[in-house]
Design a protein around this motif. Structure first.
Motif, PDB file in Angstrom:
ATOM      1  N   ASN A 142       0.826  -1.220   0.000  1.00  0.00           N
ATOM      2  CA  ASN A 142       0.000   0.000   0.000  1.00  0.00           C
ATOM      3  C   ASN A 142       0.857   1.265   0.000  1.00  0.00           C
ATOM      4  O   ASN A 142       0.491   2.278   0.604  1.00  0.00           O
ATOM      5  CB  ASN A 142      -0.961   0.007   1.182  1.00  0.00           C
ATOM      6  CG  ASN A 142      -1.927  -1.162   1.145  1.00  0.00           C
ATOM      7  OD1 ASN A 142      -2.481  -1.482   0.093  1.00  0.00           O
ATOM      8  ND2 ASN A 142      -2.094  -1.827   2.276  1.00  0.00           N
ATOM      9  N   LYS A 143       1.989   1.170  -0.680  1.00  0.00           N
ATOM     10  CA  LYS A 143       2.839   2.364  -0.846  1.00  0.00           C
ATOM     11  C   LYS A 143       2.051   3.486  -1.501  1.00  0.00           C
ATOM     12  O   LYS A 143       2.209   4.664  -1.174  1.00  0.00           O
ATOM     13  CB  LYS A 143       4.055   1.994  -1.698  1.00  0.00           C
ATOM     14  CG  LYS A 143       5.012   3.138  -1.962  1.00  0.00           C
ATOM     15  CD  LYS A 143       6.152   2.708  -2.890  1.00  0.00           C
ATOM     16  CE  LYS A 143       5.699   2.640  -4.341  1.00  0.00           C
ATOM     17  NZ  LYS A 143       6.858   2.478  -5.267  1.00  0.00           N
ATOM     18  N   SER A 144       1.234   3.113  -2.446  1.00  0.00           N
ATOM     19  CA  SER A 144       0.375   4.075  -3.131  1.00  0.00           C
ATOM     20  C   SER A 144      -1.080   3.729  -2.862  1.00  0.00           C
ATOM     21  O   SER A 144      -1.510   2.604  -3.122  1.00  0.00           O
ATOM     22  CB  SER A 144       0.646   4.049  -4.637  1.00  0.00           C
ATOM     23  OG  SER A 144      -0.320   4.797  -5.340  1.00  0.00           O
ATOM     24  N   SER A 145      -1.827   4.699  -2.365  1.00  0.00           N
ATOM     25  CA  SER A 145      -3.240   4.448  -2.063  1.00  0.00           C
ATOM     26  C   SER A 145      -4.064   4.304  -3.336  1.00  0.00           C
ATOM     27  O   SER A 145      -5.118   3.663  -3.335  1.00  0.00           O
ATOM     28  CB  SER A 145      -3.807   5.585  -1.208  1.00  0.00           C
ATOM     29  OG  SER A 145      -3.649   6.835  -1.877  1.00  0.00           O
ATOM     30  N   ASN A 146      -3.567   4.883  -4.437  1.00  0.00           N
ATOM     31  CA  ASN A 146      -4.297   4.842  -5.706  1.00  0.00           C
ATOM     32  C   ASN A 146      -3.948   3.631  -6.563  1.00  0.00           C
ATOM     33  O   ASN A 146      -4.774   3.166  -7.345  1.00  0.00           O
ATOM     34  CB  ASN A 146      -4.037   6.114  -6.514  1.00  0.00           C
ATOM     35  CG  ASN A 146      -4.545   7.358  -5.801  1.00  0.00           C
ATOM     36  OD1 ASN A 146      -5.574   7.308  -5.138  1.00  0.00           O
ATOM     37  ND2 ASN A 146      -3.827   8.464  -5.936  1.00  0.00           N
ATOM     38  N   GLN A 147      -2.697   3.151  -6.449  1.00  0.00           N
ATOM     39  CA  GLN A 147      -2.258   2.028  -7.268  1.00  0.00           C
ATOM     40  C   GLN A 147      -1.689   0.933  -6.358  1.00  0.00           C
ATOM     41  O   GLN A 147      -0.531   0.993  -5.949  1.00  0.00           O
ATOM     42  CB  GLN A 147      -1.194   2.482  -8.276  1.00  0.00           C
ATOM     43  CG  GLN A 147      -1.685   3.572  -9.222  1.00  0.00           C
ATOM     44  CD  GLN A 147      -0.639   3.941 -10.253  1.00  0.00           C
ATOM     45  OE1 GLN A 147      -0.282   3.142 -11.127  1.00  0.00           O
ATOM     46  NE2 GLN A 147      -0.130   5.160 -10.170  1.00  0.00           N
ATOM     47  N   LYS A 148      -2.525  -0.014  -6.036  1.00  0.00           N
ATOM     48  CA  LYS A 148      -2.169  -1.051  -5.069  1.00  0.00           C
ATOM     49  C   LYS A 148      -0.997  -1.920  -5.516  1.00  0.00           C
ATOM     50  O   LYS A 148      -0.285  -2.486  -4.690  1.00  0.00           O
ATOM     51  CB  LYS A 148      -3.386  -1.944  -4.806  1.00  0.00           C
ATOM     52  CG  LYS A 148      -4.586  -1.203  -4.203  1.00  0.00           C
ATOM     53  CD  LYS A 148      -4.250  -0.620  -2.843  1.00  0.00           C
ATOM     54  CE  LYS A 148      -5.488   0.025  -2.216  1.00  0.00           C
ATOM     55  NZ  LYS A 148      -5.184   0.643  -0.905  1.00  0.00           N
ATOM     56  N   LYS A 149      -0.778  -2.027  -6.842  1.00  0.00           N
ATOM     57  CA  LYS A 149       0.290  -2.896  -7.333  1.00  0.00           C
ATOM     58  C   LYS A 149       1.678  -2.289  -7.098  1.00  0.00           C
ATOM     59  O   LYS A 149       2.691  -2.977  -7.212  1.00  0.00           O
ATOM     60  CB  LYS A 149       0.098  -3.177  -8.817  1.00  0.00           C
ATOM     61  CG  LYS A 149       0.219  -1.942  -9.698  1.00  0.00           C
ATOM     62  CD  LYS A 149      -0.011  -2.279 -11.162  1.00  0.00           C
ATOM     63  CE  LYS A 149       0.098  -1.024 -12.045  1.00  0.00           C
ATOM     64  NZ  LYS A 149      -0.115  -1.332 -13.470  1.00  0.00           N
ATOM     65  N   LEU A 150       1.751  -1.000  -6.794  1.00  0.00           N
ATOM     66  CA  LEU A 150       3.038  -0.345  -6.556  1.00  0.00           C
ATOM     67  C   LEU A 150       3.467  -0.596  -5.116  1.00  0.00           C
ATOM     68  O   LEU A 150       2.889  -0.045  -4.176  1.00  0.00           O
ATOM     69  CB  LEU A 150       2.941   1.163  -6.825  1.00  0.00           C
ATOM     70  CG  LEU A 150       2.473   1.581  -8.227  1.00  0.00           C
ATOM     71  CD1 LEU A 150       2.500   3.106  -8.350  1.00  0.00           C
ATOM     72  CD2 LEU A 150       3.340   0.949  -9.302  1.00  0.00           C
ATOM     73  N   ASP A 151       4.492  -1.424  -4.938  1.00  0.00           N
ATOM     74  CA  ASP A 151       4.905  -1.768  -3.577  1.00  0.00           C
ATOM     75  C   ASP A 151       6.421  -1.843  -3.390  1.00  0.00           C
ATOM     76  O   ASP A 151       6.896  -2.212  -2.314  1.00  0.00           O
ATOM     77  CB  ASP A 151       4.265  -3.091  -3.141  1.00  0.00           C
ATOM     78  CG  ASP A 151       4.662  -4.271  -4.023  1.00  0.00           C
ATOM     79  OD1 ASP A 151       5.406  -4.064  -5.002  1.00  0.00           O
ATOM     80  OD2 ASP A 151       4.242  -5.405  -3.728  1.00  0.00           O
ATOM     81  N   VAL A 152       7.195  -1.509  -4.420  1.00  0.00           N
ATOM     82  CA  VAL A 152       8.663  -1.556  -4.303  1.00  0.00           C
ATOM     83  C   VAL A 152       9.197  -0.139  -4.112  1.00  0.00           C
ATOM     84  O   VAL A 152       8.867   0.779  -4.865  1.00  0.00           O
ATOM     85  CB  VAL A 152       9.298  -2.195  -5.552  1.00  0.00           C
ATOM     86  CG1 VAL A 152      10.822  -2.055  -5.517  1.00  0.00           C
ATOM     87  CG2 VAL A 152       8.919  -3.668  -5.642  1.00  0.00           C
ATOM     88  N   ILE A 153      10.061   0.041  -3.110  1.00  0.00           N
ATOM     89  CA  ILE A 153      10.664   1.350  -2.828  1.00  0.00           C
ATOM     90  C   ILE A 153      11.996   1.426  -3.568  1.00  0.00           C
ATOM     91  O   ILE A 153      13.021   0.934  -3.088  1.00  0.00           O
ATOM     92  CB  ILE A 153      10.858   1.570  -1.317  1.00  0.00           C
ATOM     93  CG1 ILE A 153       9.523   1.421  -0.589  1.00  0.00           C
ATOM     94  CG2 ILE A 153      11.459   2.942  -1.038  1.00  0.00           C
ATOM     95  CD1 ILE A 153       9.627   1.560   0.912  1.00  0.00           C
ATOM     96  N   GLN A 154      11.984   2.050  -4.732  1.00  0.00           N
ATOM     97  CA  GLN A 154      13.184   2.063  -5.576  1.00  0.00           C
ATOM     98  C   GLN A 154      14.302   2.894  -4.970  1.00  0.00           C
ATOM     99  O   GLN A 154      15.471   2.687  -5.281  1.00  0.00           O
ATOM    100  CB  GLN A 154      12.833   2.565  -6.987  1.00  0.00           C
ATOM    101  CG  GLN A 154      12.304   3.985  -7.070  1.00  0.00           C
ATOM    102  CD  GLN A 154      13.405   5.025  -7.201  1.00  0.00           C
ATOM    103  OE1 GLN A 154      14.572   4.681  -7.299  1.00  0.00           O
ATOM    104  NE2 GLN A 154      13.018   6.281  -7.189  1.00  0.00           N
ATOM    105  N   GLN A 155      13.984   3.860  -4.092  1.00  0.00           N
ATOM    106  CA  GLN A 155      15.035   4.688  -3.490  1.00  0.00           C
ATOM    107  C   GLN A 155      15.994   3.853  -2.651  1.00  0.00           C
ATOM    108  O   GLN A 155      17.185   4.170  -2.559  1.00  0.00           O
ATOM    109  CB  GLN A 155      14.413   5.798  -2.630  1.00  0.00           C
ATOM    110  CG  GLN A 155      13.642   6.848  -3.404  1.00  0.00           C
ATOM    111  CD  GLN A 155      12.174   6.494  -3.589  1.00  0.00           C
ATOM    112  OE1 GLN A 155      11.764   5.348  -3.354  1.00  0.00           O
ATOM    113  NE2 GLN A 155      11.376   7.462  -3.989  1.00  0.00           N
TER     114      GLN A 155
END
Length: 216
Positions: A41-54
């Protein structure tokens, strides 16, 4: 981390031999040990986004510098302008000095074209011997953000422009497997702290991760 490798103009054959072999083996090892930091839930709008690239970016930065890569070197374009290359490593023999120039790209697609220009310019100036590009694969990119540069797109563009890029370029694609995922939701750091590369907690987290790798 799983890797995909594309060799343009015999880059992999060259790097696999002396005097480059040790540097190449170290580079592949760095990439393979890169974390896959997961924050559900890194992104509330796009649930599939879960990797912290930083986190991945900071890990590569610290490991490459530890292994003797120079960071953010400037090369003059003219009297007023210069290019900044992400990383450079010099490999020498008794007869000749060689340079490996490396770009790490987790940004949008437009950023990849700047990378091509930099490598091509350095080659034109006879400062560049081998170019290396590190990017996420399409499957990993879909868990980072939308519209970012990918390994597959880069390989396709290099193959389409084969006559333009007439020097060795190695493309490394960072891919994931579920076994290497590093869940971070339950940790002490907030999402904002994990994403901020200027935050001391972010840096210490990455340094601790690298330290634990060396003790395994």
């Amino acid at each position: 981390m799983k890797l995909k490798i594309h060799s343009h103009n015999f880059a992999e054959n060259i790097l696999s031999q002396e005097p480059f072999k040790q540097t190449y083996d170290e580079l592949l090892n760095i990439c393979k040990q890169a974390p896959i930091p997961i924050y559900k839930n890194k992104s509330s709008n796009q649930k599939k986004l879960d990797v912290i690239q930083q986190i991945i970016d900071s890990y590569l930065n610290l490991r490459l510098k530890f292994d003797g890569w120079n960071h953010d070197e400037h090369f003059p374009v003219n009297d007023k302008e210069y290019l900044t290359i992400d990383y450079k490593k010099n490999v020498s023999t008794e007869e000749q000095d060689y340079n490996i120039h490396l770009e790490v790209e987790f940004g949008n697609v437009a950023s990849s074209y700047r990378n091509y220009f930099k490598l091509q310019f350095l080659n034109y100036k006879k400062s560049n011997n081998i170019g290396v590009l590190i990017l996420p694969t399409e499957s990993l990119s879909k868990r980072i953000d939308s519209g970012i540069a990918t390994y597959e797109k880069t390989v396709g563009e290099l193959e389409s422009a084969n006559g333009i890029f007439n020097f060795p370029i190695l493309v490394i694609g960072l891919d994931y497997n579920e076994e290497d995922e590093l869940p971070l939701n339950t940790g002490e750091l907030t999402l904002k702290e994990l994403q901020s590369k200027s935050n001391i907690k972010h840096e210490m987290f990455v340094r601790d991760f690298i330290k634990n790798l060396k003790h395994e």
